[in-house]
Design an enzyme around this catalytic site. Structure first.
Site, mmCIF file in Angstrom:
data_model
loop_
_atom_site.group_PDB
_atom_site.id
_atom_site.type_symbol
_atom_site.label_atom_id
_atom_site.label_comp_id
_atom_site.label_asym_id
_atom_site.label_seq_id
_atom_site.Cartn_x
_atom_site.Cartn_y
_atom_site.Cartn_z
ATOM 1 N N ASP A 1 -1.517 -1.827 -3.755
ATOM 2 C CA ASP A 1 -2.846 -1.952 -3.140
ATOM 3 C C ASP A 1 -3.438 -0.551 -2.932
ATOM 4 O O ASP A 1 -2.795 0.317 -2.339
ATOM 5 C CB ASP A 1 -2.659 -2.661 -1.775
ATOM 6 C CG ASP A 1 -3.968 -3.050 -1.127
ATOM 7 O OD1 ASP A 1 -4.954 -3.284 -1.859
ATOM 8 O OD2 ASP A 1 -4.012 -3.142 0.122
ATOM 9 N N SER B 1 0.852 -1.195 0.000
ATOM 10 C CA SER B 1 0.000 0.000 0.000
ATOM 11 C C SER B 1 0.889 1.247 0.000
ATOM 12 O O SER B 1 2.105 1.166 0.235
ATOM 13 C CB SER B 1 -0.894 0.000 1.244
ATOM 14 O OG SER B 1 -0.088 0.204 2.404
HETATM 15 P P1 13P Z 1 -8.667 -7.063 5.390
HETATM 16 O O1 13P Z 1 -8.683 -5.819 6.217
HETATM 17 O O2 13P Z 1 -9.956 -7.822 5.540
HETATM 18 O O3 13P Z 1 -7.490 -7.910 5.625
HETATM 19 O O4 13P Z 1 -8.607 -6.587 3.853
HETATM 20 C C1 13P Z 1 -7.377 -6.191 3.291
HETATM 21 C C2 13P Z 1 -7.552 -5.531 1.977
HETATM 22 O O5 13P Z 1 -8.591 -5.536 1.358
HETATM 23 C C3 13P Z 1 -6.360 -4.869 1.421
HETATM 24 O O6 13P Z 1 -6.641 -4.195 0.231
HETATM 25 O O1 G3H Z 2 -6.844 -1.976 2.407
HETATM 26 C C1 G3H Z 2 -6.037 -1.636 3.225
HETATM 27 C C2 G3H Z 2 -4.911 -2.535 3.592
HETATM 28 O O2 G3H Z 2 -5.206 -3.235 4.755
HETATM 29 C C3 G3H Z 2 -3.640 -1.746 3.700
HETATM 30 O O3 G3H Z 2 -3.695 -0.916 4.811
HETATM 31 O O4 G3H Z 2 -3.093 1.341 3.953
HETATM 32 O O5 G3H Z 2 -2.855 0.764 6.388
HETATM 33 O O6 G3H Z 2 -1.290 -0.214 4.682
HETATM 34 P P1 G3H Z 2 -2.663 0.320 4.957
HETATM 35 ZN ZN ZN Z 3 -8.594 -3.318 0.190
#
Ligand code: 13P
Ligand code: G3H
Ligand code: ZN
Length: 331
Positions: free
Chosen positions: A83, A50
């Protein structure tokens, strides 16, 4: 074997009725745990990063860790994925850093703006051989109190939250995305449902019919394992009423055209539970290896279990074969 894109993975998952696990990476123990589990299960993996992970760990460190994983596990198909990317600039940086898949999340934008943003990312990413995941609909539980609306407001606006199948088709055609994250009632984090877990599988079914061959993605798919929540609560944490997506629902989605399942919270919970356990039961311990080691072991066991839930165990070779037969394979 170099990193591959998600294309050969999704082609195999789509036809094989299983999903590839996409696990969030933030540090060394996490990537080590995920990779060991995938090697033991002979499963492909999407290592997702992310914007927050890039900021926390520094992409140069994460990239070096991934390079080691690729070298150490030459038989495991690996993709590096952005992500929840939010801008074209971030996507450009990630592609420059060698990401083999990117997500652009325009789900909070109006429909046409989401299409325009996704289109701009798809044009850029495709010119660099990188596939794009987009998102349509808003993640959130199918319960009025989870999305913070009254029951009436929620019922009247349900279409605003869940992915609309007809819109999904239009979105896919106009945005040029390669896979689509859908809102079917899952949400991020450890508190996904206040009551019984409910997911709109009819949406997946309808989207699959109207968008044949489009790989779907389930975000917010951690199951918030009781084992870890109990340990956290037992050893000084406070996570009452934490609740995740039942694993049977994840398996069901994987059998219906969902090719990628995102898991981050379950990793966070496994680490936190084990670290709390060591702190509480060995209060004089101060060697980080003595609590990060058990945390990493817990990630290995948890990820192995998830790979079986997804049906991804044992799929490494067939994905490698697809990859080697694809135009992206350079020998
Ligand atoms: P969770 O919070 O359910 O693990 O989902 C993670 C996610 O969708 C990251 O993009
Ligand atoms: O969708 C979110 C993921 O859990 C990543 O979370 O943005 O705190 O790294 P983050
Ligand atoms: Zn997500």
């Amino acid at each position: 074997m170099p990193l591959m894109t998600t294309r050969p993975m999704f082609a195999d998952a789509y036809s094989g009725g299983y999903a590839v696990g996409a696990f969030n990476v933030n540090n060394m123990e996490i990537i080590q745990g995920i990779m060991q589990a995938c090697a033991e299960e002979n499963a492909p993996v999407i290592l997702q990063i992310s914007k927050g992970a890039r900021r926390y760990a520094d992409m140069a460190y994460l990239r070096a860790l991934i390079d080691v994983a690729v070298k150490k596990y030459p038989r495991i198909p690996i993709a590096i994925h952005l992500d929840h990317g939010d801008t074209l600039d971030l996507v450009k940086q990630c592609i420059a850093d060698g990401f083999t898949s990117v997500m652009i999340d325009g789900s909070h934008e109006p429909f046409d703006d989401n299409i325009a943003l996704t289109r701009s990312v798809a044009d850029y990413a495709h010119a660099h051989g990188v596939p794009v995941e987009a998102e349509l609909g808003m993640l959130g539980g199918i319960e009025e109190d989870v999305v913070g609306a009254s029951a009436e407001e929620y019922a009247a606006n349900i279409e605003k939250y869940l992915t609309d199948p007809t819109q999904a088709h239009d979105f896919w055609q106009r945005s040029g995305c390669d896979s689509l994250a859908v809102a079917i009632g899952t949400s991020h984090g450890a508190y996904k449902f206040k009551h019984e877990a409910r997911l709109a599988f009819d949406r997946i079914d309808a989207i699959m019919k109207i968008c044949p061959s489009l790989p779907l993605v389930m975000h917010g798919s951690s199951s918030v394992l009781e084992e870890f929540v109990n340990l956290i609560n037992q050893y000084g944490g406070q996570m009452p009423n934490a609740k995740g997506v039942p694993e049977s629902a994840v398996t069901r989605g994987a059998g219906m055209g969902v090719c990628k399942v995102n898991i981050d919270t379950d990793i966070r919970l496994a680490m936190t539970a084990k670290i709390r356990e060591v702190f509480a039961t060995k209060p004089s311990e101060f060697d980080p290896r003595m609590y990060l080691g058990p945390a990493r072991d817990a990630i290995v066991a948890m990820v192995r279990h998830k790979l079986r839930v997804l049906g991804a165990s044992g799929k490494a070779e067939q994905i490698m074969a697809r990859y080697q037969a694809s135009p992206e394979y350079k020998g």
